[in-house]
Design a protein around this motif. Sequence first.
Motif, mmCIF file in Angstrom:
data_model
loop_
_atom_site.group_PDB
_atom_site.id
_atom_site.type_symbol
_atom_site.label_atom_id
_atom_site.label_comp_id
_atom_site.label_asym_id
_atom_site.label_seq_id
_atom_site.Cartn_x
_atom_site.Cartn_y
_atom_site.Cartn_z
ATOM 1 N N ALA A 1 0.990 -1.182 0.159
ATOM 2 C CA ALA A 1 0.004 0.158 0.007
ATOM 3 C C ALA A 1 0.813 1.275 0.027
ATOM 4 C CB ALA A 1 -0.866 -0.205 1.308
ATOM 5 N N ILE A 2 2.095 0.988 0.472
ATOM 6 C CA ILE A 2 2.811 2.515 0.212
ATOM 7 C C ILE A 2 4.114 2.230 -0.424
ATOM 8 C CG2 ILE A 2 2.424 3.027 2.962
ATOM 9 C CD1 ILE A 2 4.760 1.868 3.790
ATOM 10 N N TYR A 3 3.867 1.344 -1.332
ATOM 11 C CA TYR A 3 5.179 0.899 -2.366
ATOM 12 C C TYR A 3 5.473 2.078 -3.095
ATOM 13 C CZ TYR A 3 7.802 -2.549 -4.550
ATOM 14 O OH TYR A 3 8.985 -3.180 -5.049
ATOM 15 N N PRO A 4 6.847 2.355 -3.117
ATOM 16 C CA PRO A 4 7.254 3.469 -3.674
ATOM 17 C C PRO A 4 7.898 3.087 -5.174
ATOM 18 C CG PRO A 4 9.221 2.599 -2.305
ATOM 19 C CD PRO A 4 7.956 1.721 -2.331
ATOM 20 N N PHE A 5 7.040 3.229 -5.952
ATOM 21 C CA PHE A 5 7.334 2.912 -7.416
ATOM 22 C C PHE A 5 8.389 3.677 -8.139
ATOM 23 C CE2 PHE A 5 3.234 0.730 -7.010
ATOM 24 C CZ PHE A 5 3.517 -0.718 -7.640
ATOM 25 N N ASN A 6 8.601 5.161 -7.469
ATOM 26 C CA ASN A 6 9.664 5.851 -7.953
ATOM 27 C C ASN A 6 11.065 5.414 -7.765
ATOM 28 O OD1 ASN A 6 9.212 6.391 -5.580
ATOM 29 N ND2 ASN A 6 9.314 8.614 -5.772
ATOM 30 N N GLU A 7 11.192 4.390 -6.852
ATOM 31 C CA GLU A 7 12.594 3.793 -6.182
ATOM 32 C C GLU A 7 12.959 3.062 -7.311
ATOM 33 O OE1 GLU A 7 14.684 4.129 -4.143
ATOM 34 O OE2 GLU A 7 13.653 5.458 -2.430
ATOM 35 N N THR A 8 14.392 2.740 -6.868
ATOM 36 C CA THR A 8 15.092 1.564 -7.821
ATOM 37 C C THR A 8 14.589 0.176 -7.579
ATOM 38 O OG1 THR A 8 16.945 1.358 -6.498
ATOM 39 C CG2 THR A 8 16.927 3.313 -7.908
#
Length: 467
Positions: free
Chosen positions: A314-321
Amino acid sequence: MLRVRSLKRVATGDAISLPAAEALPISASQSLRLRIPVTPVVLLFLCGLVAARVFPDSSPISSEAGLGPRLVLPQIQRPQLAFPKASPGGTNLTGLQLRCQSFCLTRDAYVTRDEVSHCQSQCLAHPEVMDWMRALEASAAAPAGVSPDRQLIFAAWYAEGDRGSEGHDNHQLVKPDTSFISTLRKSHPGCSIALLTDQATQFDLPEGVRLFRHTIDRSKLGRNAYANYYQYQAQMAFMQTLMAEGVADTHDVVFLDMDVLVVDSLAEIFEDGSPFDYGVTLSDAVDMPVNLGMQFVPRGRYLNAIGFLSDVIAIYPFNETFIAGQVALSNLVSIHNNAEEVLSRVNASIVEGRSCKLVAGRHRVCFFPCMRFNYCHADQSCCTDVGRLPVSLTTLEELMSARVKVLHFVGHRKKALRLVHQAYMQGGLQGAYQLLSVLPHSEQDYAELDIPALEDYLLHPPAAAAA
């Protein structure tokens, strides 16, 4: 490092001519010393000749029937360091300074004056690390094993996506490597093994390994944020399947990477009386304290674990690597870039065996020490931040006394996975530790190693041909 430089000369692939066996007499009192100015090949050759004395047939390093040629492992001696015991200003050292100096001078990881000096400064800033080795040693007794009424399921995730292995770890071996399977069957007889993947990736699996396919968008998968995202989804779906099959109350689950070798029992993770919903390994690398190479779910906690992973997604940071999954989990448990929290929990996990906290008021998450359950052979944050804290396990004695149970071949270390796997299969724990203790740590040193040539020499030393 002195021993690394010696080993590099052995396996750089340089053209060499081997002397005849009869030209190399050796007395019973001779041993391998890295400072002797002779060619490293001769050193390894001498090791082959004295292998019977170093590892007698009754020792755990002896070969097992049907496993092919015996692996002859080199012996090393740690370099001796002698530095002045006085501070630069000539004043007497404090008790803490003396302890840190002694600690750093006896660490095989530090050879040059600059390295020892850096170790001392970091030790003064974090003196608690000097107690970590003692704590690891104190808790290193071999566990009795998993109780008869509970069983282990090991599940590894790997999927290539539409681009094949392109975009994945560029240090990876020819994929997929399944050495972890035979290692698990040796360290955990009777365990169940599953491989989680997408709807199309192909594997050549041994008999008895379950293949679990989970549908994903293969066009998105690569060395990016989606790697752990789809991994979490597959893990959740797998636990739901196990619940439907009625094994949720009898089987503990270990999720692991395919470049992990579990070389000793993990029974202590799931010992009764210490319930938790989800377990991960923790290092002192504040910027990346959690490594997903090992994750633990106890029996009877599948629903709780699925709920925890749902909150992570739910808080997954898709802008990360590609580390997005680790960042999301660390954020949810409030330890990402939180130095005080991380170091406090690392210390507790090492001294007490685990450190647990209630997350979001409903998830009990436990942290286990990376140095035992997710070991990366120093110079890598999934074990310890060696650039910041003066602790790493590098020598045979340290590996054995800490009883390292899980070997994770991250990045450039994948190059040595198969050789260490073979050492473990033939020599058990000591065989794996012995080989690890002579391998280098840095990426540059690994780049100069010709692992196939080293493997061929260790498996077929000149002494064998002469005999």
